[in-house]
Scaffold this motif. Structure first.
Motif, mmCIF file in Angstrom:
data_model
loop_
_atom_site.group_PDB
_atom_site.id
_atom_site.type_symbol
_atom_site.label_atom_id
_atom_site.label_comp_id
_atom_site.label_asym_id
_atom_site.label_seq_id
_atom_site.Cartn_x
_atom_site.Cartn_y
_atom_site.Cartn_z
ATOM 1 N N ALA A 196 0.822 -1.240 0.038
ATOM 2 C CA ALA A 196 -0.133 -0.148 -0.187
ATOM 3 C C ALA A 196 0.830 1.111 -0.048
ATOM 4 C CB ALA A 196 -0.837 -0.033 1.063
ATOM 5 N N ARG A 197 2.051 1.082 0.726
ATOM 6 C CA ARG A 197 2.707 2.312 0.818
ATOM 7 C C ARG A 197 3.281 2.810 -0.427
ATOM 8 N NH1 ARG A 197 4.918 6.027 0.151
ATOM 9 N NH2 ARG A 197 6.231 7.483 1.183
ATOM 10 N N VAL A 198 3.813 1.701 -1.234
ATOM 11 C CA VAL A 198 4.517 1.985 -2.313
ATOM 12 C C VAL A 198 3.588 2.251 -3.799
ATOM 13 C CG1 VAL A 198 6.780 1.232 -1.624
ATOM 14 C CG2 VAL A 198 5.130 -0.232 -2.914
ATOM 15 N N SER A 204 1.411 3.798 -5.181
ATOM 16 C CA SER A 204 1.173 5.026 -6.141
ATOM 17 C C SER A 204 2.536 5.606 -6.647
ATOM 18 C CB SER A 204 0.371 6.072 -5.442
ATOM 19 O OG SER A 204 1.130 6.499 -4.154
ATOM 20 N N LEU A 205 3.759 4.861 -6.389
ATOM 21 C CA LEU A 205 5.050 5.411 -6.656
ATOM 22 C C LEU A 205 5.099 5.128 -8.125
ATOM 23 C CD1 LEU A 205 6.824 5.020 -3.291
ATOM 24 C CD2 LEU A 205 5.887 6.906 -4.066
ATOM 25 N N PRO A 206 5.956 5.926 -8.783
ATOM 26 C CA PRO A 206 6.509 5.448 -9.957
ATOM 27 C C PRO A 206 7.639 4.510 -9.992
ATOM 28 C CG PRO A 206 7.665 7.536 -9.388
ATOM 29 C CD PRO A 206 6.467 7.209 -8.521
ATOM 30 N N HIS A 207 7.685 3.483 -10.943
ATOM 31 C CA HIS A 207 8.646 2.334 -10.787
ATOM 32 C C HIS A 207 10.065 2.744 -10.550
ATOM 33 C CE1 HIS A 207 5.286 -0.696 -12.163
ATOM 34 N NE2 HIS A 207 4.955 -0.643 -10.798
ATOM 35 N N ARG A 208 10.377 3.732 -11.201
ATOM 36 C CA ARG A 208 11.733 4.351 -11.048
ATOM 37 C C ARG A 208 12.034 4.854 -9.725
ATOM 38 N NH1 ARG A 208 15.958 2.488 -12.705
ATOM 39 N NH2 ARG A 208 16.913 4.489 -12.463
ATOM 40 N N GLN A 209 11.309 4.922 -8.727
ATOM 41 C CA GLN A 209 11.340 5.511 -7.522
ATOM 42 C C GLN A 209 12.619 4.955 -6.950
ATOM 43 O OE1 GLN A 209 9.901 8.127 -5.356
ATOM 44 N NE2 GLN A 209 11.573 7.492 -4.061
ATOM 45 N N ALA A 210 13.612 5.784 -6.163
ATOM 46 C CA ALA A 210 14.816 5.203 -5.548
ATOM 47 C C ALA A 210 14.263 4.629 -4.354
ATOM 48 C CB ALA A 210 15.847 6.131 -5.391
ATOM 49 N N ILE A 211 14.500 3.578 -3.863
ATOM 50 C CA ILE A 211 13.832 2.817 -2.662
ATOM 51 C C ILE A 211 14.940 2.187 -1.837
ATOM 52 C CG2 ILE A 211 12.074 1.391 -1.355
ATOM 53 C CD1 ILE A 211 10.302 1.754 -3.942
ATOM 54 N N VAL A 212 15.234 2.542 -0.774
ATOM 55 C CA VAL A 212 16.189 1.430 0.198
ATOM 56 C C VAL A 212 15.072 0.666 1.268
ATOM 57 C CG1 VAL A 212 18.201 1.654 1.935
ATOM 58 C CG2 VAL A 212 17.998 3.004 -0.246
ATOM 59 N N ILE A 213 15.449 -0.404 1.417
ATOM 60 C CA ILE A 213 14.686 -1.225 2.480
ATOM 61 C C ILE A 213 15.558 -1.884 3.389
ATOM 62 C CG2 ILE A 213 12.724 -1.884 1.131
ATOM 63 C CD1 ILE A 213 14.016 -4.495 0.443
ATOM 64 N N TYR A 214 15.236 -1.699 4.660
ATOM 65 C CA TYR A 214 16.212 -2.305 5.837
ATOM 66 C C TYR A 214 15.457 -2.838 6.650
ATOM 67 C CZ TYR A 214 15.663 1.201 9.281
ATOM 68 O OH TYR A 214 15.316 2.138 10.265
ATOM 69 N N LEU A 229 8.681 -8.455 -2.840
ATOM 70 C CA LEU A 229 7.361 -7.843 -3.364
ATOM 71 C C LEU A 229 7.824 -6.819 -4.291
ATOM 72 C CD1 LEU A 229 4.418 -7.558 -2.761
ATOM 73 C CD2 LEU A 229 5.037 -6.019 -1.149
ATOM 74 N N LEU A 230 8.649 -6.025 -3.890
ATOM 75 C CA LEU A 230 9.094 -4.496 -4.592
ATOM 76 C C LEU A 230 9.402 -4.793 -6.113
ATOM 77 C CD1 LEU A 230 10.766 -2.645 -2.045
ATOM 78 C CD2 LEU A 230 8.262 -2.263 -2.893
ATOM 79 N N HIS A 231 10.297 -6.056 -6.270
ATOM 80 C CA HIS A 231 10.553 -6.364 -7.543
ATOM 81 C C HIS A 231 9.636 -6.876 -8.210
ATOM 82 C CE1 HIS A 231 14.098 -7.670 -10.043
ATOM 83 N NE2 HIS A 231 13.491 -8.896 -10.296
#
Lengths: 177, 162
Positions: free
Chosen positions: B97-99, B101-111, B129-131
């Protein structure tokens, strides 16, 4: 006196990154209610060697440790040893399920960020403390599962000081985290 | 001559990329909980790199903590958002749900940092999931032991929840 110095040297080694300041100091007191509904306070275990374990059901090494602690509680309990486990799960329901399956023979309470901070930062689990009969933190172990070296330390702490009856002195004590 | 030269370059590139592609394919095809060790090396970010990036003043990636709420409240990377424990379906739903609406090129760091890297139950499912959602600029922060040792213990900035 030499014995005291030897013990001080023995327990000054090791420990974790963030809680060095807790070593050889009085364990911060806290009060909680166990999953079984019994109110407990750490200070109530004064006079016993306490293994205080921060853990979580989602942590694989923690799950390995619980049966080990159950065995140590059975083995060392009569000599004045007490395990107290603090779950850092966000929700008690998986903890209850785990307890029903594993039947640990020691109290389990739910923790929170304040309790973690009180113990120098619990920013990953498991974290295990050994507290002597006088309520002094003697060891901190970051990561796990802990092994026979910890059992050896428990032995030493049990032998280091004689069992003394705990005297409850404060009738009106300040609120605890 | 030139076509042959190009062909050799292509072959060389494919050879170089093969281990990463194999890693990624393996990670995607695995069923059940995904180990953090299955995340391709090229998609890992070292703590010192992220710390340097955060101090550089460059545009920040979206930083999501995908582990324990209690550990997040105790200390987290400044500006990191709590996204739910990805080892659980609820946690994955929160992350989705958090991601969404974001564009797929959005830089995301998960930890996460709840446990040693190879034992972490959260980082692998979050990465997968993000992949699967099509995000192409996701990095997983490589935390070898735990957040305390590998971030706070190194003196990098952290903050508590209010």
């Amino acid at each position: 006196m030499p014995c005291v110095l030897a013990l001080a040297l023995l327990f000054s080694a090791g420990g974790g990154h963030a809680a060095e300041s807790l070593l050889n100091r009085t364990a911060p007191d806290f009060a909680r209610t166990t999953l079984g509904g019994t109110p407990i306070r750490l200070a109530d275990f004064r006079g016993k060697v306490v293994l205080l374990n921060f853990w979580a059901t989602w942590c694989a090494p923690c799950r390995v440790e619980i049966p080990r602690f159950t065995e140590w509680q059975r083995q060392f309990g009569p000599q004045g040893f007490q395990v107290l486990a603090v779950s850092m799960d966000d929700d008690p329901s998986p903890v209850r399920t785990f307890v029903q399956r594993m039947h640990p023979n020691f109290p389990i309470v739910m923790g929170d960020a304040r309790l973690g901070e009180l113990y120098g930062g619990v920013l990953g689990v498991p974290v295990t403390f050994l507290i002597d009969r006088s309520g002094i933190v003697r060891r901190r172990y970051d990561g796990g599962p802990v092994g026979q070296d910890v059992a050896g330390q428990i032995h030493r702490l049990l032998d280091a000081t004689p069992t003394r009856p705990h005297i409850a002195v404060a009738l009106s004590r300040p609120p605890l985290p | 001559m030139r076509p042959n030269h190009l062909s050799r370059r292509q072959v060389l590139l494919q050879l170089l990329a093969a281990p990463f592609l194999a890693d990624a394919l393996h990670a995607q095809s695995s069923a059940g909980p995904l180990s953090a060790t299955a995340i391709p090396h090229g998609q890992l970010l070292q703590p010192e790199e992220l710390n340097r990036e955060l101090q550089s003043g460059a545009p920040r990636p979206l930083i999501l903590q995908v582990g324990s709420r209690i550990l997040y409240d105790e200390d987290h990377i400044p500006a990191a958002e709590y996204a739910g424990p990805a080892a659980s379906p609820d946690g994955l739903n929160k992350l989705r749900a958090r991601v969404a609406s974001l564009p797929h090129r959005q830089a995301i760091v998960i930890y996460c940092g709840c446990c040693p890297w190879d034992r972490c139950p959260n980082i692998g499912p979050a990465w997968r999931l993000l992949h699967q959602m099509g995000f192409t600029n996701v990095k997983a922060l490589y935390i070898a032991d735990n957040f305390g040792t590998d971030w706070v213990g190194r003196g990098y900035r952290a903050q508590k929840s209010e």
